[in-house]
Design a protein around this motif. Structure first.
Motif, PDB file in Angstrom:
ATOM      1  N   PHE A  24      23.190  34.970  37.607  1.00  0.00           N
ATOM      2  CA  PHE A  24      23.554  35.711  38.812  1.00  0.00           C
ATOM      3  C   PHE A  24      24.989  36.199  38.760  1.00  0.00           C
ATOM      4  O   PHE A  24      25.272  37.347  39.068  1.00  0.00           O
ATOM      5  CB  PHE A  24      23.347  34.846  40.051  1.00  0.00           C
ATOM      6  N   VAL A  63      20.942  39.555  36.583  1.00  0.00           N
ATOM      7  CA  VAL A  63      19.783  39.705  37.463  1.00  0.00           C
ATOM      8  C   VAL A  63      19.916  40.980  38.303  1.00  0.00           C
ATOM      9  O   VAL A  63      18.974  41.755  38.431  1.00  0.00           O
ATOM     10  CB  VAL A  63      19.617  38.474  38.375  1.00  0.00           C
ATOM     11  N   ALA A  78      14.999  15.646  33.135  1.00  0.00           N
ATOM     12  CA  ALA A  78      15.858  16.823  33.112  1.00  0.00           C
ATOM     13  C   ALA A  78      15.012  18.095  33.127  1.00  0.00           C
ATOM     14  O   ALA A  78      15.353  19.074  33.790  1.00  0.00           O
ATOM     15  CB  ALA A  78      16.741  16.798  31.869  1.00  0.00           C
ATOM     16  N   GLY A  79      13.870  18.050  32.411  1.00  0.00           N
ATOM     17  CA  GLY A  79      12.977  19.205  32.370  1.00  0.00           C
ATOM     18  C   GLY A  79      12.440  19.556  33.745  1.00  0.00           C
ATOM     19  O   GLY A  79      12.367  20.722  34.121  1.00  0.00           O
ATOM     20  N   LEU A 137      15.256  21.085  35.804  1.00  0.00           N
ATOM     21  CA  LEU A 137      15.520  22.442  35.310  1.00  0.00           C
ATOM     22  C   LEU A 137      14.460  23.420  35.783  1.00  0.00           C
ATOM     23  O   LEU A 137      14.761  24.546  36.163  1.00  0.00           O
ATOM     24  CB  LEU A 137      15.529  22.447  33.784  1.00  0.00           C
ATOM     25  N   PHE A 187      15.067  24.343  39.262  1.00  0.00           N
ATOM     26  CA  PHE A 187      16.243  25.215  39.261  1.00  0.00           C
ATOM     27  C   PHE A 187      15.851  26.655  38.928  1.00  0.00           C
ATOM     28  O   PHE A 187      16.160  27.595  39.653  1.00  0.00           O
ATOM     29  CB  PHE A 187      17.227  24.637  38.248  1.00  0.00           C
ATOM     30  N   TRP A 188      15.090  26.835  37.842  1.00  0.00           N
ATOM     31  CA  TRP A 188      14.710  28.187  37.419  1.00  0.00           C
ATOM     32  C   TRP A 188      13.811  28.876  38.431  1.00  0.00           C
ATOM     33  O   TRP A 188      13.905  30.079  38.651  1.00  0.00           O
ATOM     34  CB  TRP A 188      14.002  28.159  36.062  1.00  0.00           C
ATOM     35  N   TRP A 238      15.820  30.145  41.266  1.00  0.00           N
ATOM     36  CA  TRP A 238      16.508  31.355  40.802  1.00  0.00           C
ATOM     37  C   TRP A 238      15.577  32.569  40.833  1.00  0.00           C
ATOM     38  O   TRP A 238      15.977  33.659  41.220  1.00  0.00           O
ATOM     39  CB  TRP A 238      17.024  31.131  39.385  1.00  0.00           C
ATOM     40  N   LEU A 284      15.310  33.746  44.364  1.00  0.00           N
ATOM     41  CA  LEU A 284      16.542  34.424  44.786  1.00  0.00           C
ATOM     42  C   LEU A 284      16.635  35.816  44.152  1.00  0.00           C
ATOM     43  O   LEU A 284      17.062  36.770  44.797  1.00  0.00           O
ATOM     44  CB  LEU A 284      17.766  33.592  44.385  1.00  0.00           C
ATOM     45  N   GLY A 285      16.217  35.910  42.887  1.00  0.00           N
ATOM     46  CA  GLY A 285      16.253  37.200  42.198  1.00  0.00           C
ATOM     47  C   GLY A 285      15.405  38.230  42.917  1.00  0.00           C
ATOM     48  O   GLY A 285      15.776  39.401  43.024  1.00  0.00           O
TER      49      GLY A 285
END
Lengths: 262, 256
Positions: A184, A189, B22-23, B26, B29-30, B33, B36-37
């Protein structure tokens, strides 16, 4: 030092050339920026988002695709493998720090991968006068400088995270989070102009804006010379910080590496 | 056998517990994102070509589910096939009494991707509920049919790619190309406008695996379209199997 680099560059260039078939696939797979461009173009037919027009998005994403090819290094994988599997110890027997060879390899790969893109971009800029482009020699020089800064920042960020491999086993995932934030803040993006003002201010102070947004803006002539210099100044500060951090971690890591090996 | 293979893959993965945790983080998280994108576009318009934000979220959820499923079964088996050809171990595999197609396409799993699939599905359902409440049983039935068809198409793609690897040996380039093509499914295909939208509806049927199930969940998919997607899946699977058989006939073994 100069002779070492000349030798390393020759070898690295030949290595890069040997894998040029894989390059075609790599170039074809750069679809993301063009998809985003397509969506923005659809939106510009309905409204004008943040006062930007179709021409802005076309030149922004074309330049973004080229900058991405010129600067997306992957040296973190090299560090991770070398350190985790212990191959690094053979390299340490040689008189030169291995980072010089990694730098040459990445530089040659990026130059080859970006060659087609940058040529295409220049041809478009010359033939289509409306297409965003640097309007003076000085502006063009700043554009070159900002692409080099973006390469340096990416390389150093990955070196810093790569050094963590001396202590951790999953540096690639840790780096994944870091680069995810960068998706970002770098303008990958969406252009920073379309993000809320607060996000844009943070982005320009972070090391990320200089890895994509700044070179794209200078290549397309979207910002003034003074503005470019300000953004490049921020980039220079980050380059120094990351370089110091990387070297400190490298020497600390080497001490630990010796302890494991002996 | 499928269960044993899957358990085998899961055990290999949970040996690295911290990595697994952790996977999961993550993956969350992705996915945040990705949402949001999409939200960046909707700052400027209430709807894009008639797709509102929740509706586009359903498509995005389907994309994340399908992309996760692709990496769950296609990617690891493709890599394994490349090793089989390079090392010549395919010959041993062909001698086993079980179907070779089954062995090369469903032997390996990357179980961490189940997380992606589940989150993608949850996102799609959340979008549908935001759009106009909980979908009725008829919509869910159509959704189940189109979803199953989409999963079969992804599997058929896996079979096809494995057949191609017999010729090309290298798997990485293929995987990158397919990943690029899949990216298109992130948004409803008409967002791209013109030729691109047309190509990705008819020529490379990305729309079939993301937009069709999404519309079913939103309750505006004609029953005929669900039938078409089922037929498409059957056709894709038959075609991929034929290509696989032909590729296997042309394979002469590592020693000749």
């Amino acid at each position: 030092m100069w002779r070492t680099y000349r030798g390393l560059m020759t070898v690295s260039w030949r290595e890069a050339m040997a894998f040029r078939a894989g390059l075609v696939v790599y170039l074809l797979s750069t679809v993301f920026p063009f998809l985003m461009m397509g969506v923005w173009l659809t939106i510009t037919r309905q409204t004008d988002p943040a006062g930007l027009d179709a021409g802005y998005f076309i030149s922004y994403y074309t330049a973004a695709a080229v900058v991405n090819q010129l600067t997306s290094v992957w040296v973190i994988a090299t560090w991770d493998d070398e350190i985790r599997t212990g191959q690094l110890s053979t390299r340490l027997l040689r008189p030169r720090d291995p980072v010089h060879q990694f730098l040459c390899q990445e530089a040659c790969r990026r130059a080859l991968a970006g060659a087609i893109g940058i040529t295409a971009l220049i041809v478009i800029q010359v033939t289509v006068p409306d297409f965003g482009q640097p309007r003076s020699i000085g502006a063009a020089a700043l554009a070159v400088l900002s692409v080099l800064a973006a390469f340096a920042l990416n390389f150093l960020m990955q070196c810093v995270f790569g050094m963590l491999a001396f202590w951790l086993t999953m540096v690639r995932r840790v780096y994944g989070v870091w680069i995810g934030i960068g998706f970002f803040l770098s303008g990958w993006v969406a252009p920073l102009d379309t993000l809320p003002d607060g996000v844009r201010a943070i982005a320009e102070l972070s090391p990320f804006a200089a890895t994509l947004a700044t070179p794209v803006y200078t290549l397309t002539g979207t910002i003034s010379g003074a503005e470019s210099l300000r953004l490049l100044g921020v980039a220079a500060i980050w380059i120094v910080i990351l370089l110091v951090l990387y070297r400190a971690l490298w020497f600390a890591g080497l001490r630990r590496f010796d302890a494991v090996g002996s | 056998m499928l269960r044993v293979f899957h358990r085998d893959s899961v055990r290999a993965e949970i040996a690295y517990r911290a990595d697994f945790a952790a996977g999961v983080v993550l993956s969350l998280f992705w996915h945040t994102w990705a949402v949001l994108g999409l939200a960046v576009f909707y700052q400027f318009a209430e709807d894009i070509l008639g797709w509102t934000f929740p509706e586009a979220i359903v498509v995005l959820g389907m994309f994340l589910l399908m992309n996760g499923f692709r990496q769950l079964i296609v990617t690891p088996n493709l890599q394994q096939m490349s090793d089989h050809i390079r090392l010549g171990t395919l010959d041993y595999l062909l001698l086993k009494p079980v179907s070779a197609q089954f062995m090369v396409t469903l032997r390996r799993f990357n179980p961490i991707l189940w997380v992606d699939c589940v989150i993608g599905l949850a996102l799609a359902l959340a979008g549908a509920i935001l759009h106009d409440g909980v979908p009725g049983p008829a919509d869910l039935l159509l959704f189940a049919v189109t979803l199953a068809a989409a999963l079969i198409i992804v599997y058929a793609l896996g079979v096809l790619l494995v057949a191609v690897v017999i010729r090309t040996v290298q798997a990485e380039g293929l995987d990158i190309l397919v990943r690029g093509a899949f990216e298109v499914g992130r948004f409803p295909v008409d967002f791209y406008g013109g030729v691109t939208a047309w190509i990705f509806t008819f020529f490379v049927p990305i729309a079939l695996i993301t937009v069709f199930p999404a519309r079913a969940l939103l309750g505006d998919l004609p029953i005929a379209a669900a039938g078409a997607s089922a037929a498409g899946a059957a056709l894709a699977l038959a075609l991929a199997t034929l290509v696989w058989r032909a590729a296997l006939r042309s394979y002469e073994g590592a020693s000749s």
